[in-house]
Scaffold this motif. Structure first.
Motif, mmCIF file in Angstrom:
data_model
loop_
_atom_site.group_PDB
_atom_site.id
_atom_site.type_symbol
_atom_site.label_atom_id
_atom_site.label_comp_id
_atom_site.label_asym_id
_atom_site.label_seq_id
_atom_site.Cartn_x
_atom_site.Cartn_y
_atom_site.Cartn_z
ATOM 1 N N UNK A 3 -7.295 9.905 5.346
ATOM 2 C CA UNK A 3 -7.939 8.671 5.827
ATOM 3 C C UNK A 3 -7.253 7.427 5.271
ATOM 4 N N UNK A 4 -6.852 7.478 4.021
ATOM 5 C CA UNK A 4 -6.171 6.326 3.418
ATOM 6 C C UNK A 4 -4.816 6.112 4.072
ATOM 7 N N UNK A 5 -4.084 7.199 4.318
ATOM 8 C CA UNK A 5 -2.775 7.090 4.967
ATOM 9 C C UNK A 5 -2.908 6.513 6.377
ATOM 10 N N UNK A 6 -3.917 6.956 7.113
ATOM 11 C CA UNK A 6 -4.151 6.431 8.462
ATOM 12 C C UNK A 6 -4.517 4.949 8.394
ATOM 13 N N UNK A 7 -5.351 4.578 7.443
ATOM 14 C CA UNK A 7 -5.736 3.175 7.276
ATOM 15 C C UNK A 7 -4.509 2.303 6.994
ATOM 16 N N UNK A 8 -3.670 2.739 6.075
ATOM 17 C CA UNK A 8 -2.469 1.972 5.721
ATOM 18 C C UNK A 8 -1.525 1.887 6.917
ATOM 19 N N UNK A 9 -1.310 3.001 7.600
ATOM 20 C CA UNK A 9 -0.411 3.012 8.761
ATOM 21 C C UNK A 9 -0.946 2.123 9.879
ATOM 22 N N UNK A 10 -2.263 2.157 10.101
ATOM 23 C CA UNK A 10 -2.876 1.335 11.151
ATOM 24 C C UNK A 10 -2.702 -0.146 10.847
ATOM 25 N N UNK A 11 -2.909 -0.534 9.607
ATOM 26 C CA UNK A 11 -2.756 -1.938 9.227
ATOM 27 C C UNK A 11 -1.280 -2.358 9.311
ATOM 28 N N UNK A 12 -0.383 -1.509 8.846
ATOM 29 C CA UNK A 12 1.046 -1.828 8.929
ATOM 30 C C UNK A 12 1.504 -2.000 10.377
ATOM 31 N N UNK A 13 1.133 -1.049 11.238
ATOM 32 C CA UNK A 13 1.551 -1.141 12.635
ATOM 33 C C UNK A 13 0.921 -2.359 13.305
ATOM 34 N N UNK A 14 -0.350 -2.607 13.019
ATOM 35 C CA UNK A 14 -0.995 -3.798 13.572
ATOM 36 C C UNK A 14 -0.307 -5.077 13.132
ATOM 37 N N UNK A 15 0.027 -5.169 11.851
ATOM 38 C CA UNK A 15 0.714 -6.357 11.341
ATOM 39 C C UNK A 15 2.103 -6.525 11.960
ATOM 40 N N UNK A 16 2.822 -5.414 12.102
ATOM 41 C CA UNK A 16 4.159 -5.492 12.700
ATOM 42 C C UNK A 16 4.074 -6.096 14.095
#
Length: 132
Positions: A2-15
């Protein structure tokens, strides 16, 4: 996971939000374009020549990135961004190798997130759907 998905989601959204906004406000973010090959310039020139493509693309990127950041309709917007991510990867792999790390990162994040949200795609993979 869940933490990895959260971090990846925020990173992709920010990109997608940052690169989308950079298109409309280049004077604010000051992100310079990397050098492009003759073929990459021809490809981009063709898209610019349409008169609408980049504006349309960047609005989709910004809206999709914002929805990823606020975690609403995430599975849907990951599918919306998937062809864009594949194109970013292929563009940098084939035409502008200086950006390969960005292309790989965007595609890897998108695929990772699609796998993380796979349970929401079950209906899409129905072999013989019926209309209601």
């Amino acid at each position: 996971m869940k933490i990895a998905v959260l971090i990846a989601r925020i990173l992709l959204g920010l990109i997608f939000v940052v690169f989308g906004l950079n298109f409309f406000f280049p004077q604010v973010l000051h992100m310079a374009q990397p050098p492009m090959s003759k073929e990459a310039s021809a490809f981009a020139g063709g898209l610019w020549g349409s008169g609408y493509f980049f504006q349309y693309l960047k609005v989709i990127e910004i809206v999709s990135g914002l929805f990823l950041l606020v975690n609403r309709y995430t599975a849907f917007f990951l599918l919306v961004l998937l062809p864009i991510s594949v194109n970013v990867f292929l563009f940098h792999t084939m035409l502008a190798p200086a950006g390969i790390p960005v292309g790989v990162a965007v595609l890897a994040l998108n695929i990772f997130l699609c796998i993380g949200y796979i349970k929401y795609y079950a209906g899409v993979f129905t072999a013989k759907p019926t209309a209601s």
